[in-house]
Design an enzyme around this catalytic site. Structure first.
Site, PDB file in Angstrom:
ATOM      1  N   SER A 180       0.787  -1.233   0.000  1.00 32.43           N
ATOM      2  CA  SER A 180       0.000   0.000   0.000  1.00 32.43           C
ATOM      3  C   SER A 180       0.816   1.277   0.000  1.00 32.43           C
ATOM      4  CB  SER A 180      -0.950   0.006   1.203  1.00 32.43           C
ATOM      5  OG  SER A 180      -0.231  -0.076   2.420  1.00 32.43           O
ATOM      6  N   HIS A 208      -5.831  -3.620  -1.899  1.00 26.92           N
ATOM      7  CA  HIS A 208      -5.658  -2.606  -2.937  1.00 26.92           C
ATOM      8  C   HIS A 208      -5.698  -3.210  -4.339  1.00 26.92           C
ATOM      9  CE1 HIS A 208      -4.587   0.722  -0.192  1.00 26.92           C
ATOM     10  NE2 HIS A 208      -4.095  -0.245   0.560  1.00 26.92           N
ATOM     11  N   LYS A 239     -12.223   0.205  -0.178  1.00 24.65           N
ATOM     12  CA  LYS A 239     -11.319   0.902  -1.106  1.00 24.65           C
ATOM     13  C   LYS A 239     -12.006   0.995  -2.472  1.00 24.65           C
ATOM     14  CE  LYS A 239      -7.187   0.011   1.569  1.00 24.65           C
ATOM     15  NZ  LYS A 239      -7.889  -0.406   2.797  1.00 24.65           N
TER      16      LYS A 239
END
Length: 385
Positions: A180, A208, A239
């Site tokens: 990340s 992610h 996300k």
């Protein structure tokens, strides 16, 4: 009365070292914008990669569930049962991920900590990448297994350590799919090869990766074609999905074990039904609108090309880290970007190691080509910063 002078002294040290974090109010706005101190700026600090958090169809789905089920879930799903909205989301995740079962968690952090600590025992050895997210590290520590740290850019060391661990009960390799803070991808093909060679199990956190990578948006495991070689895939709904929560895509056997043993799921109130409804709609949009991630990837590649030489790592995808090194300089550059209309995260220790402070640009599908060019021009003016 408690004397907190020792805390005040430590807080002053953070200020002196440029590590103080201001708590500010940022109002999220549609189409990738936000309001900071009354100013409308482009939000390049958000993980809402596909610009789904404000999508009218996602909001409408949440409103429908609010009218139907109210705001809160009320209790742990294990105590009071899961709502039809939770069941629909689990089914949507299974269909999307191509797995037999799915388990919901109140956050991505809870999914990582709960899953690892439930599956890995104190008789095992767990290999944890040194750049893994804190939730993965905490899960490994809480498992009480023998923990060994490896580097994904030095897999020969991991191979050697795996070979030395033949006497352990079980062996686990735990990794982020996308790191990340650096934005680079885990070498999942090589990790799968090592796991199979040494009879280890691989756990991958797609926090992610979900929605961003892969032909269908399932993540880096799909991108590298190793989905069937990974024991457990963990994801987040907060996300690219644009909502809240975490999940595990797994077999029915793993699901049943987590239902009984993952403390962060057993002892947490379930996700609000409206969040489940919103996430279900978002997953549908990720599946049906691939142009979102295609646009995002093109913008990200353009920005990396324009900022070549300034990048901290060979990132791939929407996370574009800019090398700065010193915390004070990182703060000054972030402030200048904000003045120019861009909210960018100033990442400093302890989030990253000392000497590696960086500006972390998070591209989103809401961005436009002209903004990429503007960002590049701004960075070219930072030589005197």
């Amino acid at each position: 009365m408690v004397d907190w002078d020792w805390l005040a002294a430590d807080l002053q040290r953070l200020r002196d070292e440029g590590l103080w974090r201001d708590v500010r109010t940022v109002k999220s706005l549609p189409d990738g914008w936000c309001e900071v101190d009354g100013r409308r700026v482009r939000n390049l600090s958000s993980n809402d990669y596909l610009n789904l958090a404000h999508d009218p169809r996602v909001i409408a789905a949440a409103k429908e569930a609010l009218d139907d089920a109210g705001v809160g879930a009320g209790a742990s799903a294990l105590v009071s049962g899961r709502s039809p909205w939770h069941e629909r989301l689990e089914s949507a995740i299974c269909d999307f991920e191509g797995t037999e079962a799915a388990v919901l968690f109140p956050s991505g952090y809870a999914a990582n900590v709960g899953t690892i600590s439930a599956l890995v025992s104190d008789q095992d050895v767990v290999f944890c990448d040194r750049l893994n997210h804190a939730s993965l590290v905490d899960g490994c520590r809480m498992s009480r297994a023998s923990m060994r740290v490896y580097r994904h850019d030095r897999l020969e060391i991991l191979e050697r350590e795996l070979g030395k661990s033949s006497g352990e009960f079980r062996r686990w390799i735990v990794t982020d799919a996308v790191f990340s803070m650096d934005g680079d991808l885990a070498p999942l093909v090589e990790l799968c090869d090592l796991a199979e060679k040494f009879d280890a199990q691989l756990i991958v956190d797609e926090a992610h990766g979900t929605g961003v990578f892969g032909a269908n948006g399932r993540g880096v495991c799909e991108h590298f074609g190793v989905e069937d070689r990974v024991a457990v895939r963990i994801g987040t709904l907060s996300k690219a999905v644009g909502t809240l929560g975490g999940f595990v895509a797994c077999s029915a056997t793993v699901r049943d074990w987590l239902w009984h043993s993952a403390r962060t799921q057993v002892f947490s109130t379930a996700l609000p039904p409206a969040v489940c409804a919103a996430a279900t709609k978002s997953i549908e949009l990720i599946r049906d609108e691939p142009q979102r991630r295609q646009h995002l990837q093109r913008l990200s590649e353009d920005l990396r090309e324009r900022l070549a030489g300034r990048l901290l790592s060979e990132s791939d995808g929407p996370i574009v880290p800019i090398r700065v090194e010193q915390p004070e300089t990182t703060q000054r550059m972030a402030a200048r970007l904000l003045e120019a209309g861009f909210l960018v995260g100033a990442i400093r220790p302890p989030t990253v190691p000392h000497g590696t402070s960086r500006l972390r640009i998070c591209m989103t599908a809401a961005c436009e080509d002209g903004e990429v060019a503007c960002l590049a021009e701004l960075f070219s003016s930072f030589s005197a910063c």
